[in-house]
Scaffold this motif. Structure first.
Motif, PDB file in Angstrom:
ATOM      1  N   ALA A  29       0.817  -1.212   0.000  1.00 56.20           N
ATOM      2  CA  ALA A  29       0.000   0.000   0.000  1.00 56.20           C
ATOM      3  C   ALA A  29       0.853   1.265   0.000  1.00 56.20           C
ATOM      4  O   ALA A  29       0.365   2.349  -0.310  1.00 56.20           O
ATOM      5  CB  ALA A  29      -0.935   0.007   1.215  1.00 56.20           C
ATOM      6  N   GLU A  30       2.148   1.120   0.358  1.00 56.04           N
ATOM      7  CA  GLU A  30       3.061   2.265   0.413  1.00 56.04           C
ATOM      8  C   GLU A  30       4.121   2.179  -0.686  1.00 56.04           C
ATOM      9  O   GLU A  30       5.111   2.904  -0.647  1.00 56.04           O
ATOM     10  CB  GLU A  30       3.755   2.304   1.781  1.00 56.04           C
ATOM     11  N   ASN A  31       3.915   1.305  -1.660  1.00 57.05           N
ATOM     12  CA  ASN A  31       4.936   1.062  -2.675  1.00 57.05           C
ATOM     13  C   ASN A  31       4.704   1.952  -3.889  1.00 57.05           C
ATOM     14  O   ASN A  31       3.720   1.802  -4.605  1.00 57.05           O
ATOM     15  CB  ASN A  31       4.912  -0.412  -3.079  1.00 57.05           C
ATOM     16  N   ALA A  32       5.649   2.878  -4.124  1.00 57.14           N
ATOM     17  CA  ALA A  32       5.530   3.812  -5.241  1.00 57.14           C
ATOM     18  C   ALA A  32       6.102   3.243  -6.530  1.00 57.14           C
ATOM     19  O   ALA A  32       6.110   3.933  -7.554  1.00 57.14           O
ATOM     20  CB  ALA A  32       6.233   5.124  -4.889  1.00 57.14           C
ATOM     21  N   GLY A  33       6.576   1.994  -6.487  1.00 52.30           N
ATOM     22  CA  GLY A  33       7.148   1.378  -7.679  1.00 52.30           C
ATOM     23  C   GLY A  33       8.614   1.056  -7.492  1.00 52.30           C
ATOM     24  O   GLY A  33       9.453   1.481  -8.295  1.00 52.30           O
ATOM     25  N   LEU A  34       8.936   0.288  -6.443  1.00 48.42           N
ATOM     26  CA  LEU A  34      10.324   0.000  -6.102  1.00 48.42           C
ATOM     27  C   LEU A  34      10.761  -1.341  -6.670  1.00 48.42           C
ATOM     28  O   LEU A  34       9.963  -2.260  -6.813  1.00 48.42           O
ATOM     29  CB  LEU A  34      10.494  -0.019  -4.578  1.00 48.42           C
ATOM     30  N   SER A  35      12.039  -1.443  -6.984  1.00 47.80           N
ATOM     31  CA  SER A  35      12.639  -2.701  -7.413  1.00 47.80           C
ATOM     32  C   SER A  35      13.861  -2.994  -6.563  1.00 47.80           C
ATOM     33  O   SER A  35      14.471  -2.092  -5.990  1.00 47.80           O
ATOM     34  CB  SER A  35      13.044  -2.655  -8.893  1.00 47.80           C
ATOM     35  N   HIS A  36      14.203  -4.270  -6.507  1.00 53.85           N
ATOM     36  CA  HIS A  36      15.362  -4.748  -5.761  1.00 53.85           C
ATOM     37  C   HIS A  36      16.487  -4.993  -6.767  1.00 53.85           C
ATOM     38  O   HIS A  36      16.286  -5.619  -7.800  1.00 53.85           O
ATOM     39  CB  HIS A  36      14.995  -6.061  -5.064  1.00 53.85           C
ATOM     40  N   MET A  37      17.684  -4.479  -6.487  1.00 49.92           N
ATOM     41  CA  MET A  37      18.812  -4.789  -7.359  1.00 49.92           C
ATOM     42  C   MET A  37      18.949  -6.301  -7.470  1.00 49.92           C
ATOM     43  O   MET A  37      18.790  -7.032  -6.496  1.00 49.92           O
ATOM     44  CB  MET A  37      20.099  -4.191  -6.798  1.00 49.92           C
ATOM     45  N   ASN A  38      19.261  -6.794  -8.657  1.00 54.45           N
ATOM     46  CA  ASN A  38      19.325  -8.233  -8.867  1.00 54.45           C
ATOM     47  C   ASN A  38      20.312  -8.566  -9.967  1.00 54.45           C
ATOM     48  O   ASN A  38      20.777  -7.699 -10.694  1.00 54.45           O
ATOM     49  CB  ASN A  38      17.939  -8.773  -9.204  1.00 54.45           C
TER      50      ASN A  38
ATOM     51  N   VAL B 110      24.964 -14.026  -6.457  1.00 51.70           N
ATOM     52  CA  VAL B 110      25.274 -12.927  -5.539  1.00 51.70           C
ATOM     53  C   VAL B 110      24.716 -13.328  -4.176  1.00 51.70           C
ATOM     54  O   VAL B 110      23.645 -12.880  -3.769  1.00 51.70           O
ATOM     55  CB  VAL B 110      24.658 -11.596  -6.015  1.00 51.70           C
ATOM     56  N   PRO B 111      25.419 -14.193  -3.436  1.00 54.03           N
ATOM     57  CA  PRO B 111      24.864 -14.768  -2.197  1.00 54.03           C
ATOM     58  C   PRO B 111      24.439 -13.737  -1.179  1.00 54.03           C
ATOM     59  O   PRO B 111      23.421 -13.909  -0.511  1.00 54.03           O
ATOM     60  CB  PRO B 111      26.022 -15.628  -1.672  1.00 54.03           C
ATOM     61  N   GLN B 112      25.203 -12.658  -1.045  1.00 60.82           N
ATOM     62  CA  GLN B 112      24.899 -11.709   0.025  1.00 60.82           C
ATOM     63  C   GLN B 112      23.621 -10.914  -0.238  1.00 60.82           C
ATOM     64  O   GLN B 112      23.137 -10.228   0.642  1.00 60.82           O
ATOM     65  CB  GLN B 112      26.074 -10.755   0.265  1.00 60.82           C
ATOM     66  N   HIS B 113      23.069 -11.011  -1.439  1.00 64.47           N
ATOM     67  CA  HIS B 113      21.840 -10.288  -1.729  1.00 64.47           C
ATOM     68  C   HIS B 113      20.651 -11.205  -1.963  1.00 64.47           C
ATOM     69  O   HIS B 113      19.597 -10.761  -2.381  1.00 64.47           O
ATOM     70  CB  HIS B 113      22.035  -9.363  -2.929  1.00 64.47           C
ATOM     71  N   ALA B 114      20.821 -12.479  -1.687  1.00 65.06           N
ATOM     72  CA  ALA B 114      19.739 -13.419  -1.939  1.00 65.06           C
ATOM     73  C   ALA B 114      18.534 -13.179  -1.034  1.00 65.06           C
ATOM     74  O   ALA B 114      17.402 -13.396  -1.432  1.00 65.06           O
ATOM     75  CB  ALA B 114      20.235 -14.851  -1.766  1.00 65.06           C
ATOM     76  N   ASN B 115      18.788 -12.716   0.182  1.00 68.67           N
ATOM     77  CA  ASN B 115      17.688 -12.558   1.136  1.00 68.67           C
ATOM     78  C   ASN B 115      17.779 -11.248   1.903  1.00 68.67           C
ATOM     79  O   ASN B 115      17.273 -11.141   3.017  1.00 68.67           O
ATOM     80  CB  ASN B 115      17.676 -13.729   2.118  1.00 68.67           C
ATOM     81  N   ALA B 116      18.437 -10.263   1.339  1.00 76.18           N
ATOM     82  CA  ALA B 116      18.626  -8.986   2.031  1.00 76.18           C
ATOM     83  C   ALA B 116      17.860  -7.876   1.329  1.00 76.18           C
ATOM     84  O   ALA B 116      17.697  -7.896   0.122  1.00 76.18           O
ATOM     85  CB  ALA B 116      20.111  -8.634   2.093  1.00 76.18           C
ATOM     86  N   THR B 117      17.404  -6.936   2.106  1.00 74.03           N
ATOM     87  CA  THR B 117      16.755  -5.763   1.554  1.00 74.03           C
ATOM     88  C   THR B 117      17.132  -4.562   2.408  1.00 74.03           C
ATOM     89  O   THR B 117      16.856  -4.533   3.603  1.00 74.03           O
ATOM     90  CB  THR B 117      15.221  -5.911   1.546  1.00 74.03           C
ATOM     91  N   THR B 118      17.775  -3.596   1.799  1.00 76.33           N
ATOM     92  CA  THR B 118      18.162  -2.370   2.491  1.00 76.33           C
ATOM     93  C   THR B 118      17.911  -1.184   1.582  1.00 76.33           C
ATOM     94  O   THR B 118      17.596  -1.341   0.394  1.00 76.33           O
ATOM     95  CB  THR B 118      19.656  -2.385   2.867  1.00 76.33           C
TER      96      THR B 118
END
Length: 310
Positions: free
Chosen positions: A147-156, A190-198
């Protein structure tokens, strides 16, 4: 992630005039002194109260427009970094709008939240989770609730974005967070980004001309500031930053992000480029302001803005 978008006229700049106050404590009615992050492991906010008075000099002003219903999601200091994902809480029509000239629920039209992708450690990405609405392959932590998502993506790694192959992707530097290490190629794990969100790996995607987000910011001292940022931008992209009462960056034309072999990316949207001296903004007084970030031309993938005292 890059996408083809359509241009539309008008901008919900929201740069309405604020009422100056002798101090910022009086802004508590707008949530300034008591705003908080969403809480929980997936939240990018502080998870507690944000005392935006801290660090401001005596006589700082409160320039939050009367009646503004947004509240801070995170601290946004000037000088410093304003992460694009840290726009205010308040939802569509208050804190963000994806549709130029839209109001209320219409501000969500065209937002893509199905391309939120946490990479897999498998080179074939068979376990990648690329849909915020369908996480049956495992939880991919979101940064902002739907409900607060303006259109974000996660680097991948699927596009590919410029990650480091080992160790932290981001390290502190004199000009802010800096990409480090060897960049990945398409399909590299990219193991360090498999389950991280910052905030460092959450960016605004699928942008279109006229969309806007609002950020409660702390201007710690009066003066002129140089504007920079980390942005993936094709030719013709532009942004505008408005702070109310005529305080504005004016239209900023973004330089084209180069797609090179060193970048190992597929398109300029993902050729993350440290940009500096994009423009300036001047504050006559320190205090609390509401910044309206507007996509004023073309498409881009912005991750953060920098403000450096001149």
């Amino acid at each position: 992630m890059g996408a083809t978008g359509m241009s539309s006229s008008g901008a919900g700049s929201g740069a309405s005039s604020g009422t100056a106050a002798s101090g910022v404590a009086s802004g508590a009615a707008t949530g300034i002194a008591s705003g908080s992050g969403d809480g929980g492991a997936s939240s990018g906010g502080d998870g507690g109260s944000l005392d935006l008075d801290a660090g401001l000099p005596a006589g700082a002003v409160n320039m939050v427009p009367a009646g503004y219903m947004g509240t801070p999601f995170a601290r946004n200091p000037i000088p410093g970094f304003v992460y694009i994902a840290n726009y205010d809480k308040g939802g569509p029509g208050v804190a963000f709008c994806h549709t130029a000239g839209g109001m209320g629920a219409a501000c969500t039209a065209g937002i893509n939240i199905k391309d939120w992708c946490c990479s897999d450690c498998n080179a074939m990405m068979t376990g990648a989770r690329c849909n915020d609405l369908d996480q049956h392959l495992g939880v991919c932590p979101v940064y902002r609730m739907d409900a607060e998502n303006a259109g974000l993506s996660h680097m991948n790694l699927g596009e590919v974005d410029t990650f480091a192959t080992a160790g932290p992707t981001w390290v502190p530097g004199p000009n802010g967070p800096t990409l480090t290490g060897m960049n990945v190629a398409v399909g590299d794990p990219v193991p360090q980004h498999a389950n991280a969100t910052t905030a460092d790996d959450t960016y605004l995607s699928y942008t279109k001309t006229g969309q806007w987000q609002k950020y409660t910011v702390e201007v710690l001292s009066a003066g002129m500031y140089s504007i920079g940022g980390l942005i993936g931008a094709p030719g013709g992209a532009g942004i505008t930053l408005d702070f109310g009462n005529g305080i504005t960056s004016g239209a900023i034309k973004l330089p084209t992000s180069p797609v090179t072999a060193a970048c190992k990316c597929l398109e300029s949207f993902h050729a993350w480029t440290n940009m500096s001296k994009l423009g300036t903004v001047t504050f006559a007084q320190a205090g609390i302001y509401v910044m309206t970030f507007t996509i004023s031309g073309g498409l881009s993938n912005p991750l953060y803005l920098t403000f450096t005292k001149m």
